[in-house]
Design an enzyme around this catalytic site. Structure first.
Site, PDB file in Angstrom:
ATOM      1  N   ARG A  43      77.686  -3.363  44.367  1.00  0.00           N
ATOM      2  CA  ARG A  43      78.717  -3.039  43.288  1.00  0.00           C
ATOM      3  C   ARG A  43      79.862  -2.204  43.992  1.00  0.00           C
ATOM      4  NH1 ARG A  43      74.709  -1.270  39.307  1.00  0.00           N
ATOM      5  NH2 ARG A  43      74.058  -3.206  38.355  1.00  0.00           N
ATOM      6  N   ARG A  91      56.650   2.902  47.540  1.00  0.00           N
ATOM      7  CA  ARG A  91      57.588   3.625  46.860  1.00  0.00           C
ATOM      8  C   ARG A  91      56.574   4.477  46.105  1.00  0.00           C
ATOM      9  NH1 ARG A  91      59.722  -1.403  43.138  1.00  0.00           N
ATOM     10  NH2 ARG A  91      57.598  -2.525  42.756  1.00  0.00           N
ATOM     11  N   ARG A 117      51.629 -11.229  48.651  1.00  0.00           N
ATOM     12  CA  ARG A 117      51.551  -9.762  48.931  1.00  0.00           C
ATOM     13  C   ARG A 117      50.537  -9.346  47.633  1.00  0.00           C
ATOM     14  NH1 ARG A 117      51.654  -8.460  53.498  1.00  0.00           N
ATOM     15  NH2 ARG A 117      52.752  -6.319  53.167  1.00  0.00           N
ATOM     16  N   ASP A 142      60.326 -12.855  37.167  1.00  0.00           N
ATOM     17  CA  ASP A 142      60.369 -11.410  36.302  1.00  0.00           C
ATOM     18  C   ASP A 142      59.951 -11.810  34.917  1.00  0.00           C
ATOM     19  OD1 ASP A 142      61.815  -9.946  38.302  1.00  0.00           O
ATOM     20  OD2 ASP A 142      63.771 -10.714  37.635  1.00  0.00           O
ATOM     21  N   GLU A 201      52.451   3.286  46.163  1.00  0.00           N
ATOM     22  CA  GLU A 201      52.232   1.962  46.308  1.00  0.00           C
ATOM     23  C   GLU A 201      52.181   1.623  47.820  1.00  0.00           C
ATOM     24  OE1 GLU A 201      54.832  -1.075  44.143  1.00  0.00           O
ATOM     25  OE2 GLU A 201      54.852   0.376  42.463  1.00  0.00           O
ATOM     26  N   ARG A 219      68.183 -10.418  44.830  1.00  0.00           N
ATOM     27  CA  ARG A 219      67.854  -9.785  43.569  1.00  0.00           C
ATOM     28  C   ARG A 219      68.615  -8.491  43.137  1.00  0.00           C
ATOM     29  NH1 ARG A 219      62.600 -11.141  41.466  1.00  0.00           N
ATOM     30  NH2 ARG A 219      62.351  -8.646  40.967  1.00  0.00           N
ATOM     31  N   TYR A 269      58.285 -16.127  42.131  1.00  0.00           N
ATOM     32  CA  TYR A 269      58.397 -14.499  41.817  1.00  0.00           C
ATOM     33  C   TYR A 269      59.183 -14.568  40.582  1.00  0.00           C
ATOM     34  CZ  TYR A 269      60.095 -10.052  43.647  1.00  0.00           C
ATOM     35  OH  TYR A 269      60.315  -8.753  44.077  1.00  0.00           O
TER      36      TYR A 269
END
Ligand code: UDP
Length: 379
Positions: free
Chosen positions: A175, A279, A248, A363, A305, A171, A361
């Site tokens: 770069r 996070r 989860r 988006d 979280e 995901r 999962y």
């Protein structure tokens, strides 16, 4: 029958399906067991800040049709996700890009970075990655895996990286450019006014009943429509008869702070394994016009979280798409087909959709695309 469709769940899948059906002249009732619409994309106003109550959501897509669809219901700001990783006080840019490689290794150009990654790839001797750990090392090398991936991923999923599927890490882009944009997407942003407003606009005039638990009042509710669109957890629908699928869950610790700026960014990931949270989200930075010096908004809301294994009574967030759970899901799908054969005798039908209904999962853009397709296939 009072309605053409009974839609269980007022999240994105349910809202989009409802909108499509309504605009097609069908009658629709949407119910949700929570006391608000918008499912897990729900945003709540706290001191003028839109707080993402069930975790941060950043809309991004390459799908023009989906982008045209959502932007017809809301204006999107030009937010670009660029989280910062905090590893024991060392800060790194995400996703993995030249800034990250420079901070990690001191390399200054793409060729040097590529060489370093290649070196670490060779050392690890991985030819065909079999799990998330091997996939990560072969993508970015051992140093980045150890500082920025291992701790975060194992906290997030509660499983060793060697037991997780490699697609999860794919995901994230890697770069060889100086680009901190987390997503490789043509279109990105946050709906101005929050996601609740977006979903409310999608639902439009659709009748919505909140605080209604479908599974607890199934018989009575089923009598209201020929077709039920169920966006809850598929294993819950079948009373966990084959055992429960693993999810989860996430716990959020929200704090309203009397300062204008806590961390200077919407998301900071804590990638070591010792920090108990994964996070910290500082919600005001998803929006614009909240002055950086705090002249406009002297306060800020942050959410820590904490990831945990789902147990009955918790909110399921992330399906664990490993082999064991994927197999179990396939068995539930068979039950779903059998259920539809039974229902078809009475001219009835049930559709399972969304992250929980399809144990996927997804988006947000994928959920919207799948709801659009699902309705089309109905017609
Ligand atoms: N990930 C990581 N380090 C990070 C951020 C993400 O290793 O700092 C990995 C982790 O395995 C996570 C996956 O990348 O589960 C996908 O992250 P993403 O940000 O897409 O997850 P989401 O926003 O859906 O929670």
């Amino acid at each position: 029958m009072k309605y053409d469709y009974l839609i269980v769940g007022a999240g994105l899948f349910g809202a989009v399906f409802a909108q499509q059906a309504k605009s097609d002249g069908k009658s629709v009732l949407v119910i949700d067991k929570r006391n608000h619409i918008a499912g897990n994309v729900y945003t709540e106003d706290v001191e003028g800040i839109k707080v993402h109550k069930y975790g941060a959501h950043i809309f991004h897509t390459n799908d023009k049709e989906v982008w045209d669809y959502v932007t017809s219901f809301a204006t999107f700001n030009r937010f670009t996700n660029s989280p910062v990783a905090n590893y024991k006080g060392e800060l790194y840019s995400l996703p993995f890009n030249m800034y990250t490689f420079n901070k990690m290794w001191g390399v200054v150009n793409p060729e040097e970075a590529e060489k370093k990654i290649e070196e670490q790839r060779k050392e690890a001797g991985i030819t065909e990655p079999k799990n998330l750990e091997e996939q990560a090392i072969s993508l970015v090398g051992k140093d980045i895996y150890e500082k920025l991936i291992k701790g975060y991923t194992e906290k997030q999923w509660g499983r060793p990286c060697t037991e997780l599927p490699s697609f999860i890490i794919k995901r994230l882009p890697v770069r060889l450019t100086f680009d901190n944009n987390y997503f490789n997407a043509l279109y990105q942003g946050i709906p101005v006014g929050g996601y609740t407003k977006l979903v409310s606009n999608i639902l439009g005039e659709t009748e919505v009943r909140l605080g209604v638990d479908y599974l607890e009042n199934k018989e009575e509710l089923d009598a209201l429509a020929d077709t039920v669109v169920y966006t809850g957890a598929i294993d819950a629908y079948f009373g966990y008869s084959l055992g429960n699928l693993e999810y989860r869950s996430v716990r959020f610790e929200n704090e309203l702070l009397d300062k204008p700026n806590f961390q200077g960014n919407a998301a900071v990931n804590y990638t070591d394994s010792e920090t108990p949270w994964t996070r910290i989200i500082e919600h005001k930075w998803f929006e614009f016009g909240k002055d950086e010096k705090g002249n406009d908004l002297p306060k800020t809301v942050i959410s820590r979280e904490y990831s945990s294994e789902w147990k009955p009574g918790d909110e399921p967030y992330y399906p664990v798409n490993d082999e064991k759970n994927s197999n179990l899901y396939q068995q539930y799908k068979v039950l779903a087909e059998e259920e539809n054969s039974k229902l078809s005798v009475e001219g009835k039908k049930i559709i399972f959709g969304g992250r929980l209904g399809e144990y996927k999962y997804y988006d947000m853009d994928q959920v919207i695309a799948s709801a659009l397709i699902c309705y089309k296939e109905q017609g």
